[in-house]
Scaffold this motif. Structure first.
Motif, short mmCIF file in Angstrom:
data_model
loop_
_atom_site.label_atom_id
_atom_site.label_comp_id
_atom_site.label_asym_id
_atom_site.label_seq_id
_atom_site.Cartn_x
_atom_site.Cartn_y
_atom_site.Cartn_z
N LEU A 1 5.08 9.93 13.64
CA LEU A 1 5.73 10.63 12.54
C LEU A 1 5.64 9.84 11.24
N GLN A 2 5.72 8.52 11.33
CA GLN A 2 5.61 7.69 10.12
C GLN A 2 4.22 7.82 9.50
N SER A 3 3.22 7.97 10.34
CA SER A 3 1.85 8.07 9.81
C SER A 3 1.64 9.36 9.02
N PHE A 4 2.51 10.37 9.23
CA PHE A 4 2.39 11.64 8.50
C PHE A 4 3.49 11.79 7.43
N SER A 5 4.29 10.76 7.21
CA SER A 5 5.39 10.86 6.26
C SER A 5 4.88 10.93 4.82
N THR A 6 5.60 11.70 4.01
CA THR A 6 5.21 11.87 2.60
C THR A 6 6.26 11.33 1.64
N SER A 7 7.30 10.69 2.15
CA SER A 7 8.33 10.10 1.27
C SER A 7 8.77 8.77 1.83
N LEU A 8 9.17 7.87 0.94
CA LEU A 8 9.63 6.55 1.34
C LEU A 8 10.93 6.64 2.12
N ALA B 1 1.99 -14.03 -2.35
CA ALA B 1 1.24 -14.76 -3.41
C ALA B 1 0.07 -14.06 -4.14
N GLY B 2 -0.04 -12.84 -4.37
CA GLY B 2 -1.18 -12.15 -5.02
C GLY B 2 -2.38 -11.92 -4.12
N LEU B 3 -2.22 -12.02 -2.82
CA LEU B 3 -3.33 -11.83 -1.89
C LEU B 3 -3.47 -10.35 -1.55
N SER B 4 -4.67 -9.94 -1.14
CA SER B 4 -4.85 -8.59 -0.62
C SER B 4 -4.23 -8.51 0.76
N GLU B 5 -4.06 -7.27 1.27
CA GLU B 5 -3.45 -7.12 2.59
C GLU B 5 -4.28 -7.84 3.66
N GLN B 6 -5.62 -7.74 3.56
CA GLN B 6 -6.47 -8.36 4.57
C GLN B 6 -6.40 -9.88 4.48
N GLN B 7 -6.39 -10.43 3.25
CA GLN B 7 -6.27 -11.88 3.09
C GLN B 7 -4.92 -12.38 3.58
N ALA B 8 -3.86 -11.62 3.27
CA ALA B 8 -2.53 -12.02 3.73
C ALA B 8 -2.46 -12.03 5.25
N ALA C 1 0.83 -1.21 0.00
CA ALA C 1 0.00 0.00 0.00
C ALA C 1 0.86 1.26 0.00
N ILE C 2 1.97 1.22 0.74
CA ILE C 2 2.90 2.35 0.73
C ILE C 2 3.49 2.55 -0.66
N ALA C 3 3.82 1.43 -1.31
CA ALA C 3 4.40 1.50 -2.66
C ALA C 3 3.42 2.12 -3.65
N ALA D 1 -7.41 -1.68 4.71
CA ALA D 1 -8.59 -1.80 3.85
C ALA D 1 -9.61 -0.69 4.11
N HIS D 2 -9.71 -0.24 5.37
CA HIS D 2 -10.76 0.72 5.71
C HIS D 2 -10.26 2.15 5.94
N PHE D 3 -9.00 2.29 6.38
CA PHE D 3 -8.52 3.63 6.73
C PHE D 3 -7.21 4.01 6.06
N GLY D 4 -6.58 3.11 5.32
CA GLY D 4 -5.31 3.42 4.67
C GLY D 4 -4.11 2.99 5.51
N TRP D 5 -2.94 2.95 4.88
CA TRP D 5 -1.75 2.42 5.55
C TRP D 5 -1.27 3.29 6.70
N ARG D 6 -1.60 4.57 6.70
CA ARG D 6 -1.13 5.45 7.77
C ARG D 6 -1.74 5.07 9.12
N SER D 7 -2.95 4.51 9.09
CA SER D 7 -3.59 4.12 10.34
C SER D 7 -2.85 2.98 11.04
N VAL D 8 -2.06 2.22 10.28
CA VAL D 8 -1.28 1.13 10.88
C VAL D 8 -0.29 1.69 11.90
N PHE D 9 0.40 2.74 11.53
CA PHE D 9 1.39 3.33 12.43
C PHE D 9 0.73 4.11 13.56
#
Length: 466
Positions: free
Chosen positions: A98-105, A253-260, A42-44, A166-174
């Motif tokens: 800070l990671q949740s607000f980052s704008t660069s890899l 293996a081609g799975l979604s983030e939630q399936q993985a 998702a970050i990619a 799936a519901h809030f985006g990758w930033r919510s993880v951090f």
């Protein structure tokens, strides 16, 4: 007469608060690590980046975490376990924010590296604090609960990450790691007793820096091998530098983030109960036999999983992954307790630091090695069917599970072809892991043979029984 009882009850409550606080902090470390791995695709998609830069989301954390555990243990002994633990958890939560607000890899990679250092401080300080709070069988149960907390993070981390993405985006993880870190500080950190080793020798900075640089060069070289080849000047220079720094360190293996996430739960769920069960089994079975049995079970699970992967049957993968988790969980709840049971309590920070450094550094190197092997198998499989300059890059993308990008790089390849090559490569990798795991089981069996019955070790064995 009531006063001593009140004091004893208050002390017991304080111990439970400290245990809960350390276990909660212990839970967010694997949770944050696996969540970063699940969030990488998702970050990619949002920030872009090369396959190597994306892999540093995981590797930067593991590298600094493993390198600084020993130094963190020394700091805990010298300046106080409570101070190091609180600073580690607070800094960990802040960097997650800070990671949740980052704008660069690049920013995320750098923050992940810094976060690994603070995670090492939290783990070393918390583990040493538990060693001070508990003794004997109670200590064994405390460390088993800490191991179970790691299992909770491993079990639910992938699913929680997939659900949040799936519901809030990758930033919510951090952001979730920040919330849990704050809860850890508020629930019982204030009840932790400060303790330190008055004879602590301090940090060996030359050794720490040389060890860190050695691991960094080795990890980077292993990541570059699939892209540039083992004989490239860049890789050879890094491998040579790592060898030189190792000599210096030894001399000094081609799975979604939630399936993985749901699939990975099968691998991690046994960690919820097995560490506690392992501590209970030490009443009748030696720790060495339990650790060896766990490795054998993990090897059997890996072999079984290789068959399911080769058949590309997702449903058949669940039970082998459960067996691998069961085998991993048996030694998981015993290792920390064993590491601190052989040294005086005053040196608990040093013991946990050395043990955790060895374990996590091994995990970091193994992670990079497995990634390089999988990419090499991918390259071999793709090169047998396709040609062109994009095969090497496609193999790296496919190794990270980025089927979509691999298809763009190889437009002549169908999705089913890429899935078959991925399954075949993973099958070969799992067979290699079976051999390594069985070899490790043999080493552990002989290394620990008779240790529990030697004079002076009866107490150690007793302490391993809840």
């Amino acid at each position: 007469m009531a006063h001593p009882k009140f004091h004893a009850a208050s002390h017991a409550t304080g111990q439970l608060s400290v245990l809960f606080t350390v276990c909660l902090a212990g839970m967010i470390l694997p949770l944050n690590f696996v969540s970063g791995a699940v969030a990488t695709p998702a970050i990619a998609r949002e920030l872009g980046g090369s396959a190597q830069a994306l892999s540093w989301i995981t590797n930067a954390f593991m590298l600094t975490f493993g390198c600084f555990l020993m130094a963190a243990g020394a700091l805990a002994d010298e300046f106080g376990r409570k101070k190091v633990f609180i600073c580690g958890v607070a800094g960990f939560g802040l960097l997650s924010l800070l990671q949740s607000f980052s704008t660069s890899l690049l920013a995320i990679d750098l923050l992940r590296g810094a976060q690994g250092i603070l995670a090492a401080a939290a783990l070393a300080g918390g583990s040493a604090a538990l060693a001070q709070e508990f003794d004997g069988p109670a200590r064994t149960r405390a460390f088993s609960l800490l191991g179970t907390s790691f299992g909770v993070g491993l079990a639910f981390g992938p699913f929680l990450a997939g659900l949040l993405i799936a519901h809030f985006g990758w930033r919510s993880v951090f952001l979730s790691s920040t919330v849990i870190a704050l809860l850890s500080l508020l629930t019982g950190a204030w009840r932790m007793q400060e303790s330190r080793n008055p004879d602590a020798a301090g940090i060996d900075w030359p050794g720490t820096l040389s060890f860190t640089a050695m691991l960094a060069l080795l990890t980077w070289a292993l990541m570059d091998i699939p892209q540039y080849g083992l004989q490239s000047t860049q890789v050879l220079v890094m491998l040579g530098g790592a060898a030189l720094l190792l000599v210096l360190f030894i001399g000094i293996a081609g799975l979604s983030e939630q399936q993985a996430g749901l699939m990975m739960m099968a691998l991690s769920l046994p960690m919820l109960a097995v560490p506690l069960m392992a501590a209970w089994l030490t009443r009748w079975i030696s720790a060495g036999v339990l650790c060896t049995s766990g490795l054998v079970l993990a090897a059997l699970g890996l072999g079984w999983l290789s068959v399911a992967v080769d058949a590309q049957n997702l449903n058949q993968m669940i039970f082998p992954m459960l067996l691998i988790g069961l085998g991993t969980g048996l030694p998981w709840g015993l290792m920390d307790g064993l590491s601190v049971s052989v040294v005086p309590k005053e040196r608990a920070g040093m013991a946990t630091g050395i043990f955790s450094t060895t374990r996590v550094a091994g995990e970091g190197i193994s992670l990079a090695t497995v990634g390089a092997l999988l990419a090499a198998f991918m390259h071999s499989g793709l090169a047998a069917h396709f040609s062109g300059t994009d095969v090497a890059q496609a193999s790296q993308r496919l190794a990270t599970g980025d089927l979509q990008q691999a298809s763009r790089l190889l437009p002549d390849a169908s999705v089913s072809q890429l899935q078959q090559i991925y399954a075949a490569s993973l099958h070969h990798l799992l067979l290699c892991l079976v051999a390594i795991t069985l070899a490790s089981a043999v080493v552990v069996l002989f290394a620990m043979a008779g240790k529990e019955t030697e004079p002076g070790t009866a107490t150690t064995q007793k302490d391993l029984s809840p």
